[in-house]
Write a protein that holds these residues in place. Sequence first.
Motif, PDB file in Angstrom:
ATOM      1  N   GLU A   1     -52.255  11.701  10.363  1.00 42.49           N
ATOM      2  CA  GLU A   1     -51.412  11.531   8.934  1.00 42.49           C
ATOM      3  C   GLU A   1     -52.265  10.191   8.410  1.00 42.49           C
ATOM      4  O   GLU A   1     -52.343   9.176   8.998  1.00 42.49           O
ATOM      5  N   ASN A   2     -52.667  10.491   7.169  1.00 42.97           N
ATOM      6  CA  ASN A   2     -53.445   9.530   6.326  1.00 42.97           C
ATOM      7  C   ASN A   2     -54.499   8.861   7.159  1.00 42.97           C
ATOM      8  O   ASN A   2     -54.689   7.679   7.271  1.00 42.97           O
ATOM      9  N   GLY A   3     -55.338   9.580   7.971  1.00 46.65           N
ATOM     10  CA  GLY A   3     -56.300   8.880   8.673  1.00 46.65           C
ATOM     11  C   GLY A   3     -55.904   8.184   9.990  1.00 46.65           C
ATOM     12  O   GLY A   3     -56.728   7.410  10.487  1.00 46.65           O
ATOM     13  N   GLU A   4     -54.489   8.259  10.419  1.00 51.69           N
ATOM     14  CA  GLU A   4     -53.976   7.597  11.184  1.00 51.69           C
ATOM     15  C   GLU A   4     -53.249   8.464  12.362  1.00 51.69           C
ATOM     16  O   GLU A   4     -52.803   9.447  12.137  1.00 51.69           O
ATOM     17  N   SER A   5     -53.199   8.120  13.683  1.00 53.38           N
ATOM     18  CA  SER A   5     -52.666   8.920  14.534  1.00 53.38           C
ATOM     19  C   SER A   5     -51.154   8.473  14.920  1.00 53.38           C
ATOM     20  O   SER A   5     -50.871   7.399  14.807  1.00 53.38           O
ATOM     21  N   HIS A   6     -50.302   9.474  14.926  1.00 55.57           N
ATOM     22  CA  HIS A   6     -48.896   9.219  15.159  1.00 55.57           C
ATOM     23  C   HIS A   6     -48.337  10.078  16.101  1.00 55.57           C
ATOM     24  O   HIS A   6     -48.890  11.204  16.546  1.00 55.57           O
ATOM     25  N   HIS A   7     -47.558   9.678  17.232  1.00 58.27           N
ATOM     26  CA  HIS A   7     -47.077  10.219  18.236  1.00 58.27           C
ATOM     27  C   HIS A   7     -45.663  10.656  18.055  1.00 58.27           C
ATOM     28  O   HIS A   7     -44.671   9.719  17.880  1.00 58.27           O
ATOM     29  N   TYR A   8     -45.245  11.930  18.223  1.00 56.53           N
ATOM     30  CA  TYR A   8     -43.791  12.456  17.987  1.00 56.53           C
ATOM     31  C   TYR A   8     -43.360  13.253  19.048  1.00 56.53           C
ATOM     32  O   TYR A   8     -44.116  13.962  19.711  1.00 56.53           O
ATOM     33  N   ASN A   9     -42.077  13.111  19.194  1.00 59.98           N
ATOM     34  CA  ASN A   9     -41.337  14.137  19.936  1.00 59.98           C
ATOM     35  C   ASN A   9     -40.802  15.340  19.191  1.00 59.98           C
ATOM     36  O   ASN A   9     -40.031  15.222  18.461  1.00 59.98           O
ATOM     37  N   THR A  10     -41.396  16.360  19.352  1.00 61.78           N
ATOM     38  CA  THR A  10     -41.690  17.364  17.960  1.00 61.78           C
ATOM     39  C   THR A  10     -41.072  18.737  18.531  1.00 61.78           C
ATOM     40  O   THR A  10     -41.137  19.065  19.737  1.00 61.78           O
ATOM     41  N   SER A  11     -40.467  19.652  17.633  1.00 55.85           N
ATOM     42  CA  SER A  11     -40.250  20.936  18.075  1.00 55.85           C
ATOM     43  C   SER A  11     -40.604  21.787  16.509  1.00 55.85           C
ATOM     44  O   SER A  11     -40.602  21.349  15.630  1.00 55.85           O
ATOM     45  N   ILE A  12     -41.040  23.002  17.071  1.00 51.44           N
ATOM     46  CA  ILE A  12     -41.413  23.874  15.844  1.00 51.44           C
ATOM     47  C   ILE A  12     -40.399  25.229  16.022  1.00 51.44           C
ATOM     48  O   ILE A  12     -40.250  25.400  17.111  1.00 51.44           O
ATOM     49  N   LEU A  13     -40.568  25.795  15.032  1.00 49.78           N
ATOM     50  CA  LEU A  13     -39.745  27.222  14.613  1.00 49.78           C
ATOM     51  C   LEU A  13     -40.944  27.949  14.317  1.00 49.78           C
ATOM     52  O   LEU A  13     -41.415  27.986  13.283  1.00 49.78           O
ATOM     53  N   VAL A  14     -41.054  29.070  15.047  1.00 44.74           N
ATOM     54  CA  VAL A  14     -42.267  30.082  15.050  1.00 44.74           C
ATOM     55  C   VAL A  14     -41.501  31.387  14.636  1.00 44.74           C
ATOM     56  O   VAL A  14     -40.686  31.835  15.225  1.00 44.74           O
ATOM     57  N   GLY A  15     -41.971  32.192  13.728  1.00 46.82           N
ATOM     58  CA  GLY A  15     -41.368  33.139  13.218  1.00 46.82           C
ATOM     59  C   GLY A  15     -41.833  34.220  14.034  1.00 46.82           C
ATOM     60  O   GLY A  15     -42.763  34.069  14.788  1.00 46.82           O
TER      61      GLY A  15
END
Length: 313
Positions: A102-116
């Motif tokens: 994001e904005n040229g920087e790396s970020h680490h998240y604990n993420t979930s996605i919703l897939v259709g």
Amino acid sequence: MSRYLKIAAAQLGPVHLADDRKSVVKRLVDMLREADSRGCKLVVFTELALTTFFPRYWMEDPAQIDAYFEKEMPNDATRPLFDEAKQLGIGFYLGYAELARENGESHHYNTSILVGSDGNIVGKYRKVHLPGHDDNRPDAAYQHLEKKYFEVGNLGFPVWQMYDHIVGMCICNDRRWPETYRVMGLKGADLVMLGYNTPNSNAYHPEPVHLKMFHNLLSMQAGAYQNGTWVVAAAKAGAEDGYGLIGGSCIIAPTGEIVAQALTEEDEVVSYDCDLDLGQYIKKTIFDFDAHRRIEHYGLITEQTGVIPQPED
Ligand code: ING
């Protein structure tokens, strides 16, 4: 307006350090097919589903840490899951460790996605409540280093219109905080999906082991009832390289009742034909927020983070 939707919680048994993503995704695809055989149209997988629960280990080498993160989604490892889901016309929730640029920087998240059901990503959530600590505690029975490896989620608690209803997501520790459900409840959520990886012991304070499952279910049943929403929760369960995680994956009605629950600590699909309108009577009576909430008395909830004892004189 489609009222009934068959939903599955796909509990994932242990993922060991030696297990590669390909073998894990095969297990996820197998459970997707099992859910399809039952007529399910939505499957909830777990938190950090593609790897072992790596925040239990202290690591300092950025490359070693980043090896647990997905740089893109879908990717070669997860494409078989996306393809099978599209083929079957099934939507799904998937939790994973996200390395975002994001904005040229790396970020680490604990993420979930919703897939259709068309295989496209509908929405993303990044875990807000990160439990544990960021310092090394080598003497503890196990470590819980989510505050070291992840940043606090920056997407809030979004919801999406899906299956003619409003659906939201959260992740693991989020389910213990009433604010999580209430924000989505204020946005009209009829369904909250979540995955969890919860140790079966408390490394930091001795407590009876039965409390792990009790608190797990208490938190979600309360969140469901107090917001008139379904909660579908999928655990990563069993002993990962000897470190035990609770099971208890379940489907909870807006009444707060558990309608289906896993019996094992292995890969197990639980499913139920959910009446997604069931919560309407709750939202229109006991928890009619507009009629009953008194926000003029709730200021501290967003103005103050920690406890400041303020007894009346
Ligand atoms: N796991 C645990 C959870 O909230 C935890 C962390 C366990 C916090 C027990 C407090 C007590 O279920 C994750 N991944 O958040």
